[in-house]
Design an enzyme around this catalytic site. Sequence first.
Site, PDB file in Angstrom:
ATOM      1  N   VAL A  17     -21.283   5.181  -4.564  1.00  0.00           N
ATOM      2  CA  VAL A  17     -20.512   3.691  -4.252  1.00  0.00           C
ATOM      3  C   VAL A  17     -20.203   4.051  -2.906  1.00  0.00           C
ATOM      4  CG1 VAL A  17     -18.244   2.967  -4.640  1.00  0.00           C
ATOM      5  CG2 VAL A  17     -19.625   3.883  -6.700  1.00  0.00           C
ATOM      6  N   VAL A  48     -18.819   1.976   0.858  1.00  0.00           N
ATOM      7  CA  VAL A  48     -18.428   0.724   1.643  1.00  0.00           C
ATOM      8  C   VAL A  48     -18.275   1.238   3.079  1.00  0.00           C
ATOM      9  CG1 VAL A  48     -16.504  -1.070   1.956  1.00  0.00           C
ATOM     10  CG2 VAL A  48     -16.961   0.105  -0.058  1.00  0.00           C
ATOM     11  N   GLN A  96     -10.260  12.243  -3.016  1.00  0.00           N
ATOM     12  CA  GLN A  96      -9.452  11.157  -2.419  1.00  0.00           C
ATOM     13  C   GLN A  96      -9.702   9.800  -2.882  1.00  0.00           C
ATOM     14  OE1 GLN A  96     -11.955  13.124  -1.304  1.00  0.00           O
ATOM     15  NE2 GLN A  96     -13.814  12.048  -0.305  1.00  0.00           N
ATOM     16  N   TYR A 126      -9.822   4.794  -8.334  1.00  0.00           N
ATOM     17  CA  TYR A 126     -10.466   4.417  -9.530  1.00  0.00           C
ATOM     18  C   TYR A 126      -9.395   4.521 -10.467  1.00  0.00           C
ATOM     19  CZ  TYR A 126     -15.250   4.942  -7.540  1.00  0.00           C
ATOM     20  OH  TYR A 126     -16.039   5.123  -6.977  1.00  0.00           O
TER      21      TYR A 126
END
Lengths: 174, 174
Positions: free
Chosen positions: B111, B113, B149, B154
């Site tokens: 994941v 970004v 972190q 989540y």
Amino acid sequence: MTFWQFVWDKTFSQYNSKQKKDEFIIVDHLHYKNKTIEIFLSHSKNINLYELEKLCDTVGWVRRPLKKVKTAIENSLLTISLFYKNDHTHKLIAFARATSDNSFNATIWDVVVHPQFQKKGLGRLLIDEIIKYLRTNDINTVTLFADPQVINFYKRLGFITDPEGIKGMFWYPN
Amino acid sequence: MTFWQFVWDKTFSQYNSKQKKDEFIIVDHLHYKNKTIEIFLSHSKNINLYELEKLCDTVGWVRRPLKKVKTAIENSLLTISLFYKNDHTHKLIAFARATSDNSFNATIWDVVVHPQFQKKGLGRLLIDEIIKYLRTNDINTVTLFADPQVINFYKRLGFITDPEGIKGMFWYPN
């Protein structure tokens, strides 16, 4: 080197290069009901789902739709089944499978050993075999989600919990 | 219902039934560098690996062989890429993928970004979209391994750590 290690190393060095898809190979010998029995391993995905379901029943797992089990097996990178031979047929006594991106990571699921064959090294045999297969295929991060009662078992096999604070996390439907 | 939720719900109800393999669909609007930009989503696995590598560089990931990244993408059940349009081309700004047995379990990996687009809801958008896709396909246990972190991130999305004492465990080569 113990006899078991000898059989193990010998068989897998053969297996890695030669095993055919539906082949059963002898990987261990156990003392069971006053005789020595041979333990067979197969990587075939052509699994008798009713037999697998019966095996999962013996350890108290919740029943799952066979159609979904079939799909899960088809979409796993790898399945390992262990059998012993009884009356000329192979009886399923242990199973595990792994999903993977076939590159970086794999995750082991559905590790099950028949209660009558537990504490005889078959759980270790399943996991060692999965790791050996994955490393042969250059997949180096092996993960799993362990119930509390098997965490120490996996620690003895070299698995670690929460390395550098990394946490396994789950999302379930409400 | 906020505008964002409206776009989200509307787009995904369309997406689930209609999106073609290589289609970009608008899933969000963000304020960026004094203008409003459109965010596009794609499920295509036809990903520019150099662009993905550049994106991973921006968050400091160790470089990985492109051939292995390609294999991992091919063997993931699902990839999600987010883009914005700049000078008539789509620029990759976020990515995630999931492996799965296509039946019971899925695991989310990679994941990422772009730092300039963090804290704008795109991480949530990626994860919500993965969960929506998996649930549509009747896959109900979604797992991941979270660095310290991002554990709280989540948790806000509904993930839980160590449910009933279940532990994520790792094995790495020595």
